[in-house]
Design a protein around this motif. Structure first.
Motif, PDB file in Angstrom:
ATOM      1  N   SER A 178       2.421   4.902  -9.250  1.00  0.00           N
ATOM      2  CA  SER A 178       2.726   3.495  -9.512  1.00  0.00           C
ATOM      3  C   SER A 178       1.686   2.856 -10.419  1.00  0.00           C
ATOM      4  N   ALA A 179       0.434   3.280 -10.283  1.00  0.00           N
ATOM      5  CA  ALA A 179      -0.617   2.726 -11.139  1.00  0.00           C
ATOM      6  C   ALA A 179      -0.298   2.965 -12.611  1.00  0.00           C
ATOM      7  N   TRP A 181      -0.496   9.997  -3.858  1.00  0.00           N
ATOM      8  CA  TRP A 181       0.351  10.301  -5.019  1.00  0.00           C
ATOM      9  C   TRP A 181       1.161   9.074  -5.435  1.00  0.00           C
ATOM     10  N   GLN A 182       1.687   8.350  -4.462  1.00  0.00           N
ATOM     11  CA  GLN A 182       2.436   7.139  -4.768  1.00  0.00           C
ATOM     12  C   GLN A 182       1.563   6.121  -5.492  1.00  0.00           C
ATOM     13  N   SER A 210       9.160  -1.124  -0.318  1.00  0.00           N
ATOM     14  CA  SER A 210       8.828   0.300  -0.321  1.00  0.00           C
ATOM     15  C   SER A 210       7.334   0.458  -0.615  1.00  0.00           C
ATOM     16  N   ASN A 211       6.783   1.607  -0.265  1.00  0.00           N
ATOM     17  CA  ASN A 211       5.362   1.849  -0.516  1.00  0.00           C
ATOM     18  C   ASN A 211       5.039   1.820  -2.001  1.00  0.00           C
ATOM     19  N   HIS A 231       0.809  -1.214   0.000  1.00  0.00           N
ATOM     20  CA  HIS A 231       0.000   0.000   0.000  1.00  0.00           C
ATOM     21  C   HIS A 231       0.849   1.273   0.000  1.00  0.00           C
ATOM     22  N   GLY A 232       0.204   2.425  -0.209  1.00  0.00           N
ATOM     23  CA  GLY A 232       0.877   3.720  -0.175  1.00  0.00           C
ATOM     24  C   GLY A 232       1.172   4.204   1.239  1.00  0.00           C
ATOM     25  N   ARG A 233       1.888   5.312   1.318  1.00  0.00           N
ATOM     26  CA  ARG A 233       2.346   5.847   2.597  1.00  0.00           C
ATOM     27  C   ARG A 233       1.187   6.362   3.443  1.00  0.00           C
TER      28      ARG A 233
END
Length: 227
Positions: free
Chosen positions: A41-42, A36-37, A179-180, A11-13
């Protein structure tokens, strides 16, 4: 019949990630950087991976990440609590310093790779068992040309990888942390009689290789400075 590949995505941060607090099963949302991450990444994932099924933890940070990714494919994630994070019981929400102050011996053992004995902390082998059960259950419903994506959590993903590779999650530490919104990819081993049934092709892959680890972890402001 089973899926040809499995992609495990963290998952994201969250604010707890940023503050270095142990999350476990605390249900905390993505922060702005985490969203945003997920969006960043998507876009990368759609260029290289085409999942036909997305499975996600029932914790909000994973659901939000999965829905952001799934929207790019037109795939609605399936929520299953069996892929949620490892429970860390009374340690959840604490920093390492706070845990060490109250449970110094157990914290030191945990940092060294051993299992804590504090009541409420889930054993790695139990996490691996539930993770692998639901992953393989879903993979078995898919064709060998299809990819199963699972959006989960750092500790849970490490346990799942150990289990899928036929390792003892309690003692095996063969992969680094995630990492996220980075991912690991496993492919089905098609050689007759080969063990284990899955092999790890990629681990902790994602946009930080372009942006740099610090910029990725801290969000767009640092990314723009770095560029």
């Amino acid at each position: 019949m089973t899926a040809g590949s499995i992609v495990l995505v963290r998952h994201g941060r969250t604010a707890y990630n940023a503050a270095m607090r142990l999350q476990g099963q605390v249900d905390i949302d993505l922060d702005e950087v985490g969203q945003w991450q997920a969006e960043t990444s998507a876009k990368v994932l759609t260029e290289i991976i085409a999942p036909t099924r997305i499975l996600t933890s029932d914790l909000n940070r994973a659901i939000a990440t999965a829905r952001t990714i799934g929207a790019c494919y037109g795939v609605e994630p399936i929520i299953d609590k069996r892929v949620r994070e490892r429970s860390f019981g009374p340690w959840e929400g604490m920093t390492g310093e706070e845990i060490s102050a109250r449970w110094p011996e157990e914290f030191a053992a945990w940092r060294g790779g051993s299992e804590p004995t504090t009541v409420g902390i889930e054993l790695k082998r139990d996490v691996a068992e539930r993770m692998c059960a639901v992953i393989l259950e879903n993979a078995a419903q898919m064709a060998d040309s299809e990819t199963l994506m699972v959006v989960s959590h750092g500790a849970a993903i490490s346990c799942a990888i150990a289990g899928l590779l036929g390792q003892d999650a309690t003692s095996w530490r063969g992969v680094a942390g995630m990492s996220n919104v980075h991912w690991s990819r496993l492919a089905r081993n098609t050689s007759p009689g080969a063990e284990p049934a899955w092999r790890l092709e990629q681990h902790n892959v994602g946009p930080s290789v372009v942006y740099g680890k610090k910029a990725w972890e801290n969000g767009p402001a640092d990314v723009f400075v770095a560029l």
